[in-house]
Design a protein around this motif. Sequence first.
Motif, PDB file in Angstrom:
ATOM      1  N   GLU A  55      24.179 -23.541  70.094  1.00  0.00           N
ATOM      2  CA  GLU A  55      25.138 -22.387  69.941  1.00  0.00           C
ATOM      3  C   GLU A  55      25.158 -21.815  68.417  1.00  0.00           C
ATOM      4  OE1 GLU A  55      28.916 -21.803  72.173  1.00  0.00           O
ATOM      5  OE2 GLU A  55      29.658 -22.473  70.226  1.00  0.00           O
ATOM      6  N   GLN A 160      22.651 -20.455  72.789  1.00  0.00           N
ATOM      7  CA  GLN A 160      23.619 -19.566  73.234  1.00  0.00           C
ATOM      8  C   GLN A 160      24.341 -18.897  72.173  1.00  0.00           C
ATOM      9  OE1 GLN A 160      26.663 -21.135  75.692  1.00  0.00           O
ATOM     10  NE2 GLN A 160      27.562 -22.534  74.340  1.00  0.00           N
ATOM     11  N   SER A 184      25.129 -26.832  66.207  1.00  0.00           N
ATOM     12  CA  SER A 184      25.328 -25.720  65.570  1.00  0.00           C
ATOM     13  C   SER A 184      24.407 -25.713  64.492  1.00  0.00           C
ATOM     14  CB  SER A 184      26.700 -25.146  65.448  1.00  0.00           C
ATOM     15  OG  SER A 184      26.764 -23.960  64.838  1.00  0.00           O
TER      16      SER A 184
END
Length: 412
Positions: A55, A160, A184
């Motif tokens: 993400e 995402q 991340s």
Amino acid sequence: MEQDQALKMERWTTAFASYGWEQMQDKLNQRVIGKKETIRLACLTMLAGGHLLLEDVPGVGKTLLARSLAQIADSSFRRIQMTPDMMPADITGSMVLHPSTGELRYSEGPLQAHVVLVDELNRASSRTQAALLEAMEERSVTVDGVTRALPKPFMVIATQNPFVFEGTYRLPEAELDRFMMKLSIGYPEVHAEADMLVREQSKGEIERIQRPVLTTEEWSLLIQRRRSIHVDAVLCRYISELVQATRRHDQVELGVSPRGSVALMQAAQAQALVSGRSYVIPEDIKALAVHVLAHRLVLRSSQHMTAEDVIQEVVHQISVPSFSKEARVSQERVKPHDILYSRTRMGSETQAVRAWLPPRETGEWEVSVRNPGGDSQESLKQDSDIDTSSKHQVSPRRRSKEGGSWFRGLFR
């Protein structure tokens, strides 16, 4: 025959932990610059047989990392670009009428690959997202009542955008729970981004990693070896207490599921494997708890903590259970596969080791596992060339032809 095959597997996995693991990360660090810890965790997820969720904002290298992971293992790779109008059949495949015969035939979907990149997963509708649930859990897809197995090994790497971005949907808890880790990448540091620009000018875009570190079969072998890493019952209880604490936390609406505790154990096993150990230690669990468990929590609306804060608090509060004397003796006892091999000459049975060595590094090799107790310790002490001072370390060494010195520094 089976014993010889098992011995060869032990030799190869030991060589990977000693050298191949570092080479795997080095090659990926040449592609995604300045993100060593993220790459290390992504590789652990791969070797543990799990799925990965990335993400972050656009343009930081999520797709590049996913593609590079497939190339490092010389695996088949497919990409699914999620859009709001994507249908489940576009992912799982569908039955198509064959014009010449008039029969319905199965047309496979993009899930039929070893590594599948699901780009911008949260841009698809919940119905389409649900099409991935069976594939991620059972490693199979069901179309028209027929269940078809996916390739082995199989890994989903989903990306995402943050939920605040336009046109994004929230991922359901059932789908989040199927990802082993959520990572991340983040923006690079100034020096790393400058290095990236310099490399881009001098080398241009590199389409593929020219020399993969692994084959698909070797990737499967590492996953199989990971399953044999010992997790003491005391540590299983420790993992259970961690996840139970998340369910009782006053800031948590939905705690970690049993699937999450299994994922934490599997990730810890992979950490032990690449560390050259045949058993898990508490530090493996503590180091991975946030990355494996945090994304599985659902916090209360009035929460004043992040999910990462909750996991860190739980890890700090729950003490590691003490090992009994009997448990310590059992843990330190030498297992048959701990003594790998000694003074084998480079040949056909150690080609895996040769593949990770610079061209000049050939000759006589010795790989031993040093154990602090048991009869095997005495047998190791009989060889004055073997240092038995440290515990449970895999030590690959190269001896010169004169036999007087060891080549040091090649391996960590």
